[in-house]
Design a protein around this motif. Structure first.
Motif, PDB file in Angstrom:
ATOM      1  N   GLY A 273     -10.076  -5.569  13.044  1.00 16.63           N
ATOM      2  CA  GLY A 273      -9.074  -6.612  12.847  1.00 16.63           C
ATOM      3  C   GLY A 273      -8.464  -6.672  11.458  1.00 16.63           C
ATOM      4  O   GLY A 273      -7.867  -7.681  11.080  1.00 16.63           O
ATOM      5  N   PHE A 274      -8.568  -5.593  10.685  1.00 15.36           N
ATOM      6  CA  PHE A 274      -7.997  -5.538   9.337  1.00 15.36           C
ATOM      7  C   PHE A 274      -6.821  -4.568   9.307  1.00 15.36           C
ATOM      8  O   PHE A 274      -6.741  -3.660  10.119  1.00 15.36           O
ATOM      9  CB  PHE A 274      -9.036  -5.013   8.333  1.00 15.36           C
ATOM     10  CG  PHE A 274     -10.198  -5.927   8.099  1.00 15.36           C
ATOM     11  CD1 PHE A 274     -10.217  -6.775   7.006  1.00 15.36           C
ATOM     12  CD2 PHE A 274     -11.285  -5.926   8.956  1.00 15.36           C
ATOM     13  CE1 PHE A 274     -11.300  -7.603   6.772  1.00 15.36           C
ATOM     14  CE2 PHE A 274     -12.374  -6.748   8.728  1.00 15.36           C
ATOM     15  CZ  PHE A 274     -12.378  -7.599   7.639  1.00 15.36           C
ATOM     16  N   ILE A 275      -5.952  -4.766   8.312  1.00 18.10           N
ATOM     17  CA  ILE A 275      -4.912  -3.784   8.028  1.00 18.10           C
ATOM     18  C   ILE A 275      -4.963  -3.462   6.536  1.00 18.10           C
ATOM     19  O   ILE A 275      -5.346  -4.302   5.730  1.00 18.10           O
ATOM     20  CB  ILE A 275      -3.495  -4.267   8.411  1.00 18.10           C
ATOM     21  CG1 ILE A 275      -3.138  -5.547   7.675  1.00 18.10           C
ATOM     22  CG2 ILE A 275      -3.364  -4.452   9.895  1.00 18.10           C
ATOM     23  CD1 ILE A 275      -1.676  -5.919   7.800  1.00 18.10           C
ATOM     24  N   ARG A 276      -4.604  -2.227   6.206  1.00 22.97           N
ATOM     25  CA  ARG A 276      -4.504  -1.874   4.778  1.00 22.97           C
ATOM     26  C   ARG A 276      -3.187  -2.454   4.300  1.00 22.97           C
ATOM     27  O   ARG A 276      -2.118  -1.977   4.626  1.00 22.97           O
ATOM     28  CB  ARG A 276      -4.556  -0.363   4.576  1.00 22.97           C
ATOM     29  CG  ARG A 276      -4.488  -0.003   3.118  1.00 22.97           C
ATOM     30  CD  ARG A 276      -4.896   1.425   2.779  1.00 22.97           C
ATOM     31  NE  ARG A 276      -4.623   2.428   3.750  1.00 22.97           N
ATOM     32  CZ  ARG A 276      -3.758   3.438   3.577  1.00 22.97           C
ATOM     33  NH1 ARG A 276      -3.074   3.548   2.463  1.00 22.97           N
ATOM     34  NH2 ARG A 276      -3.595   4.342   4.524  1.00 22.97           N
ATOM     35  N   TRP A 277      -3.304  -3.503   3.490  1.00 29.08           N
ATOM     36  CA  TRP A 277      -2.110  -4.255   3.112  1.00 29.08           C
ATOM     37  C   TRP A 277      -1.571  -3.819   1.769  1.00 29.08           C
ATOM     38  O   TRP A 277      -0.409  -3.476   1.644  1.00 29.08           O
ATOM     39  CB  TRP A 277      -2.441  -5.750   3.106  1.00 29.08           C
ATOM     40  CG  TRP A 277      -1.233  -6.585   3.028  1.00 29.08           C
ATOM     41  CD1 TRP A 277      -0.842  -7.375   1.982  1.00 29.08           C
ATOM     42  CD2 TRP A 277      -0.211  -6.725   4.010  1.00 29.08           C
ATOM     43  NE1 TRP A 277       0.334  -7.997   2.261  1.00 29.08           N
ATOM     44  CE2 TRP A 277       0.757  -7.607   3.507  1.00 29.08           C
ATOM     45  CE3 TRP A 277      -0.008  -6.179   5.268  1.00 29.08           C
ATOM     46  CZ2 TRP A 277       1.899  -7.956   4.213  1.00 29.08           C
ATOM     47  CZ3 TRP A 277       1.125  -6.526   5.976  1.00 29.08           C
ATOM     48  CH2 TRP A 277       2.057  -7.411   5.445  1.00 29.08           C
ATOM     49  N   GLN A 278      -2.373  -3.868   0.744  1.00 27.28           N
ATOM     50  CA  GLN A 278      -1.930  -3.440  -0.585  1.00 27.28           C
ATOM     51  C   GLN A 278      -2.656  -2.150  -0.926  1.00 27.28           C
ATOM     52  O   GLN A 278      -3.827  -2.000  -0.627  1.00 27.28           O
ATOM     53  CB  GLN A 278      -2.287  -4.496  -1.638  1.00 27.28           C
ATOM     54  CG  GLN A 278      -1.673  -5.832  -1.389  1.00 27.28           C
ATOM     55  CD  GLN A 278      -2.225  -6.871  -2.366  1.00 27.28           C
ATOM     56  OE1 GLN A 278      -3.187  -6.640  -3.076  1.00 27.28           O
ATOM     57  NE2 GLN A 278      -1.599  -8.021  -2.394  1.00 27.28           N
ATOM     58  N   TRP A 279      -1.944  -1.255  -1.568  1.00 29.31           N
ATOM     59  CA  TRP A 279      -2.615  -0.042  -2.011  1.00 29.31           C
ATOM     60  C   TRP A 279      -1.818   0.621  -3.113  1.00 29.31           C
ATOM     61  O   TRP A 279      -0.630   0.397  -3.274  1.00 29.31           O
ATOM     62  CB  TRP A 279      -2.863   0.928  -0.857  1.00 29.31           C
ATOM     63  CG  TRP A 279      -1.633   1.474  -0.225  1.00 29.31           C
ATOM     64  CD1 TRP A 279      -0.864   0.892   0.729  1.00 29.31           C
ATOM     65  CD2 TRP A 279      -1.014   2.720  -0.518  1.00 29.31           C
ATOM     66  NE1 TRP A 279       0.190   1.692   1.060  1.00 29.31           N
ATOM     67  CE2 TRP A 279       0.117   2.827   0.306  1.00 29.31           C
ATOM     68  CE3 TRP A 279      -1.312   3.745  -1.386  1.00 29.31           C
ATOM     69  CZ2 TRP A 279       0.961   3.929   0.267  1.00 29.31           C
ATOM     70  CZ3 TRP A 279      -0.482   4.845  -1.413  1.00 29.31           C
ATOM     71  CH2 TRP A 279       0.636   4.924  -0.590  1.00 29.31           C
TER      72      TRP A 279
END
Length: 115
Positions: free
Chosen positions: A26-32
């Motif tokens: 249920g997570f997304i890679r948002w900032q990178w």
């Protein structure tokens, strides 16, 4: 709110598998950026309508983020309430239903990464 003793801090994974596991939990890679990535999971409090974000911070220990075989290490797990227009506030009390969802997602991500 910082989560202690989640079992996630210090776990390592390659970028491809971490992205895949995080999505399942249920997570997304948002900032990178080249050496750091943040995975977010949105949790809504049905009673108040407030939105919370469960955040997992990672840092590259081998390679750079544009490569799927880059190895990331989890550094911190925390939860914040969304504020207008954008930002997170970490000091206010968190409702139990939100904490329960957060605990479930943390456990799911941990199990996927340890598999």
């Amino acid at each position: 709110m910082i989560f202690e003793n989640t079992g996630l801090v210090g776990l390592k994974s390659d970028l491809h598998y971490l992205d895949e596991s995080a999505t399942k939990a249920g997570f997304i890679r948002w900032q990178w950026e080249y050496y750091r990535a943040t995975y977010d999971s949105k949790i809504e409090d049905e009673q108040s309508g407030d939105e919370y974000f469960l955040r997992v911070n990672t840092r590259a220990v081998e390679g750079k983020l544009e490569k799927p075989d880059t190895v990331l290490s989890i550094e911190a797990v925390y939860l914040g309430r969304a504020t207008f227009p954008h930002g997170l506030e970490y000091e206010s009390p968190v409702p139990k239903p939100v904490l329960d969802v957060a605990a479930k997602r943390i456990l799911e991500l941990k199990q996927l990464l340890e598999a």
